[in-house]
Design a protein around this motif. Sequence first.
Motif, PDB file in Angstrom:
ATOM      1  N   PHE A  87       0.721  -1.332  -0.149  1.00  0.00           N
ATOM      2  CA  PHE A  87       0.213  -0.121   0.254  1.00  0.00           C
ATOM      3  C   PHE A  87       0.753   1.713   0.166  1.00  0.00           C
ATOM      4  N   ILE A  88       2.259   0.918   1.213  1.00  0.00           N
ATOM      5  CA  ILE A  88       2.830   2.515   1.154  1.00  0.00           C
ATOM      6  C   ILE A  88       3.405   2.890   0.198  1.00  0.00           C
ATOM      7  N   CYS A  89       4.077   1.784  -0.608  1.00  0.00           N
ATOM      8  CA  CYS A  89       5.163   1.980  -2.214  1.00  0.00           C
ATOM      9  C   CYS A  89       3.675   1.923  -3.393  1.00  0.00           C
ATOM     10  N   GLY A  90       3.093   1.214  -3.514  1.00  0.00           N
ATOM     11  CA  GLY A  90       2.247   1.037  -4.740  1.00  0.00           C
ATOM     12  C   GLY A  90       1.735   2.593  -4.939  1.00  0.00           C
ATOM     13  N   VAL A  91       0.974   2.935  -3.855  1.00  0.00           N
ATOM     14  CA  VAL A  91       0.403   4.567  -4.257  1.00  0.00           C
ATOM     15  C   VAL A  91       0.997   5.365  -4.303  1.00  0.00           C
ATOM     16  N   ILE A  92       2.600   5.871  -2.922  1.00  0.00           N
ATOM     17  CA  ILE A  92       2.975   6.947  -3.024  1.00  0.00           C
ATOM     18  C   ILE A  92       4.332   6.525  -3.984  1.00  0.00           C
ATOM     19  N   SER A  93       4.691   5.593  -4.458  1.00  0.00           N
ATOM     20  CA  SER A  93       5.854   5.276  -5.486  1.00  0.00           C
ATOM     21  C   SER A  93       5.515   4.775  -6.639  1.00  0.00           C
ATOM     22  N   GLY A  94       4.620   3.929  -6.970  1.00  0.00           N
ATOM     23  CA  GLY A  94       3.889   3.183  -8.028  1.00  0.00           C
ATOM     24  C   GLY A  94       4.616   1.482  -7.932  1.00  0.00           C
ATOM     25  N   PRO A  95       4.209   1.235  -7.834  1.00  0.00           N
ATOM     26  CA  PRO A  95       3.983  -0.511  -8.065  1.00  0.00           C
ATOM     27  C   PRO A  95       5.779  -0.845  -9.058  1.00  0.00           C
ATOM     28  N   HIS A  96       7.337  -1.620  -8.067  1.00  0.00           N
ATOM     29  CA  HIS A  96       8.497  -1.550  -8.495  1.00  0.00           C
ATOM     30  C   HIS A  96       8.682  -2.912  -7.402  1.00  0.00           C
ATOM     31  N   ASP A  97       9.220  -4.076  -8.583  1.00  0.00           N
ATOM     32  CA  ASP A  97       9.812  -5.500  -8.172  1.00  0.00           C
ATOM     33  C   ASP A  97      10.499  -5.467  -7.207  1.00  0.00           C
ATOM     34  N   ARG A  98      11.647  -3.874  -7.263  1.00  0.00           N
ATOM     35  CA  ARG A  98      12.258  -3.725  -5.803  1.00  0.00           C
ATOM     36  C   ARG A  98      11.551  -4.113  -4.712  1.00  0.00           C
ATOM     37  N   TYR A  99      10.850  -2.767  -4.427  1.00  0.00           N
ATOM     38  CA  TYR A  99       9.829  -2.684  -2.915  1.00  0.00           C
ATOM     39  C   TYR A  99       9.285  -3.913  -2.676  1.00  0.00           C
ATOM     40  N   GLY A 100       8.818  -4.958  -3.526  1.00  0.00           N
ATOM     41  CA  GLY A 100       7.990  -6.709  -3.063  1.00  0.00           C
ATOM     42  C   GLY A 100       9.310  -7.077  -2.459  1.00  0.00           C
ATOM     43  N   ALA A 101      10.753  -7.387  -3.417  1.00  0.00           N
ATOM     44  CA  ALA A 101      11.469  -8.105  -3.396  1.00  0.00           C
ATOM     45  C   ALA A 101      12.137  -7.918  -1.599  1.00  0.00           C
ATOM     46  N   ARG A 102      12.350  -7.248  -1.446  1.00  0.00           N
ATOM     47  CA  ARG A 102      13.050  -6.443  -0.613  1.00  0.00           C
ATOM     48  C   ARG A 102      11.804  -7.413   0.921  1.00  0.00           C
ATOM     49  N   LEU A 103      11.037  -7.297   0.477  1.00  0.00           N
ATOM     50  CA  LEU A 103       9.785  -8.193   1.921  1.00  0.00           C
ATOM     51  C   LEU A 103       9.405 -10.276   1.178  1.00  0.00           C
ATOM     52  N   THR A 104       9.315  -9.579   0.299  1.00  0.00           N
ATOM     53  CA  THR A 104       8.773 -11.196  -0.042  1.00  0.00           C
ATOM     54  C   THR A 104       9.807 -12.483   1.278  1.00  0.00           C
ATOM     55  N   TRP A 105      10.981 -12.209   1.118  1.00  0.00           N
ATOM     56  CA  TRP A 105      11.470 -13.628   1.329  1.00  0.00           C
ATOM     57  C   TRP A 105      11.517 -13.870   2.832  1.00  0.00           C
ATOM     58  N   LEU A 106      10.705 -12.583   3.525  1.00  0.00           N
ATOM     59  CA  LEU A 106       9.988 -13.013   4.958  1.00  0.00           C
ATOM     60  C   LEU A 106       8.428 -14.584   4.783  1.00  0.00           C
ATOM     61  N   ALA A 107       7.746 -13.993   3.896  1.00  0.00           N
ATOM     62  CA  ALA A 107       7.061 -14.976   3.423  1.00  0.00           C
ATOM     63  C   ALA A 107       7.162 -16.686   3.090  1.00  0.00           C
ATOM     64  N   THR A 108       8.147 -16.423   2.596  1.00  0.00           N
ATOM     65  CA  THR A 108       9.628 -17.868   1.996  1.00  0.00           C
ATOM     66  C   THR A 108       9.818 -18.561   3.760  1.00  0.00           C
ATOM     67  N   PHE A 109      10.174 -17.820   4.575  1.00  0.00           N
ATOM     68  CA  PHE A 109      10.341 -17.637   5.972  1.00  0.00           C
ATOM     69  C   PHE A 109       9.646 -18.330   6.857  1.00  0.00           C
ATOM     70  N   THR A 110       8.865 -17.572   7.166  1.00  0.00           N
ATOM     71  CA  THR A 110       7.079 -18.111   8.061  1.00  0.00           C
ATOM     72  C   THR A 110       6.312 -19.144   7.493  1.00  0.00           C
ATOM     73  N   VAL A 111       6.677 -19.921   5.984  1.00  0.00           N
ATOM     74  CA  VAL A 111       6.156 -20.586   5.185  1.00  0.00           C
ATOM     75  C   VAL A 111       7.106 -22.067   5.975  1.00  0.00           C
ATOM     76  N   LEU A 112       8.514 -21.471   5.565  1.00  0.00           N
ATOM     77  CA  LEU A 112       9.793 -22.760   6.175  1.00  0.00           C
ATOM     78  C   LEU A 112       9.298 -22.642   7.722  1.00  0.00           C
ATOM     79  N   VAL A 113       8.933 -21.830   8.756  1.00  0.00           N
ATOM     80  CA  VAL A 113       8.753 -22.073  10.277  1.00  0.00           C
ATOM     81  C   VAL A 113       7.637 -22.976  10.047  1.00  0.00           C
ATOM     82  N   ALA A 114       6.410 -23.225   9.244  1.00  0.00           N
ATOM     83  CA  ALA A 114       4.855 -23.554   9.423  1.00  0.00           C
ATOM     84  C   ALA A 114       5.800 -24.916   9.138  1.00  0.00           C
ATOM     85  N   ALA A 115       6.073 -25.324   8.239  1.00  0.00           N
ATOM     86  CA  ALA A 115       6.487 -26.864   7.577  1.00  0.00           C
ATOM     87  C   ALA A 115       7.401 -27.319   8.726  1.00  0.00           C
ATOM     88  N   ALA A 116       8.169 -26.900   9.520  1.00  0.00           N
ATOM     89  CA  ALA A 116       9.131 -27.566  10.094  1.00  0.00           C
ATOM     90  C   ALA A 116       8.578 -28.003  11.182  1.00  0.00           C
TER      91      ALA A 116
END
Length: 463
Positions: free
Chosen positions: A411-440
């Motif tokens: 919301f913050i990055c998309g609305v203020i700066s417009g969508p960019h891959d950099r803004y997503g890539a810097r956080l999406t690894w957290l989703a992978t980390f959480t999924v790995l924790v849940a699986a483990a």
Amino acid sequence: MNTQILGARETGSVQVLALTLALLLLLLAPAIWNGYPLLQYDTGGYLARWYEGYLVPSRSTVFGLYLHFGQGSWFWINLGIQALATLWILQLTLRVLGMRTPFFVAAISLVLVATTALPWLASMLLTDIFAGLSILALFLLVMHGERISSAEKWLLFGFTAFAAASHSATLGVLLGLCCAGLMLRPWLGPRIPLSGIARGGFSLVAGAVMLLATNFALSREVAWTPGGAGVAFGRMLQDGIVTQYLRDHCPTMKLKLCPYRNELPATADDFLWGGSVFNTLGRFKGLNDEMTFIALHALVAYPGRQAEAAIAATGQQLLHVATGEGTTGWVPHTYAIIERYLPGQVGAMRAARQQRWQLNFPAINRVHIPVALGSMLALLAILGHACRHRRLDDVTLLAATVSLALFGNAFICGVISGPHDRYGARLTWLATFTVLVAAAKAFATDEDEGYGLRNRNSSTPVL
């Protein structure tokens, strides 16, 4: 018997040290392979803050000082700090969640290195690595203060403050999480301690004070980092809202952009960073007041169109997750800053693989994009399963925190700066980390759980 115990402890210490070193090297593998820290379009703007002594839009002086601190080592100190902070926060999160064995730390770290942007973020001279790590730091500081030591709490406090001061979008996401925790507390009760929310809130206040103090020290101005309205103007330009505002109001108003209203570029990047009328009219110094005026008045003039654009930008940002945006062989401003202020490093910079166009992010993203998008879908599945079974355990709280952070960031990055891959890539690894924790946690055997419990009372060091 005592000799055997000491020998086992020493062996365990050596093994943990060797594993830690190996993981640190893997986190920095892109920079090591490159032969120089990875650079990005924005790196030069941060680095120049120490030398130029004035504020520029969207370039934190706090992060600029951090880069200046490590420049004598050719920035390898900075990368070392980033890798150590990454490994420390990952293992601390796993420890708090009951996954204390070196096996879990190593296995999850290896998957993150192989399938996400994490090692590329850790190897880059940019604020992005701190954006994701600060989410986990805040999660620990707010939710699990009773499970960590006083020293760890202070370190997390300082780290979160620094991350908040390094980028306004990071501060916005962290502030949103604290506000969400405060609003949800009546329903979640002790799972979100009031003392924890206070710790998190004060860390953000400390970050704001840190930024204001550093801005004053370097520029003699008591001011926030400028540029927010100008960047928002660029997003409105890209959505056609600025053109409509100029078309509707130029007949009755004298604005600098009115004579050029039919010549404005189609994208914000072309307007702000290309050879557009923005340069002709004096860039931020010459146009900032007018861009601020138009951005604020356009919000009032076209609320329906603004809402539609905001929803679309948030949705698009959630899907923009590719690694490597802005990290190419052509980052001219950053090159110019290094050539001007660090001439001794020009040879190494030019010899790096990045500057010889040997980075192949399209190939890397054949893995990273599906993993990131799949992880976000799995995150929703985890939350849906928890809601269905009315379960509120630690993994569910982590999944909820990461989901809110991803949405807030979009919301913050998309609305203020417009969508960019950099803004997503810097956080999406957290989703992978959480999924790995849940699986483990789901597939951990009784023996694994028993080993973890025994480790809590063992003096053998763990990562």
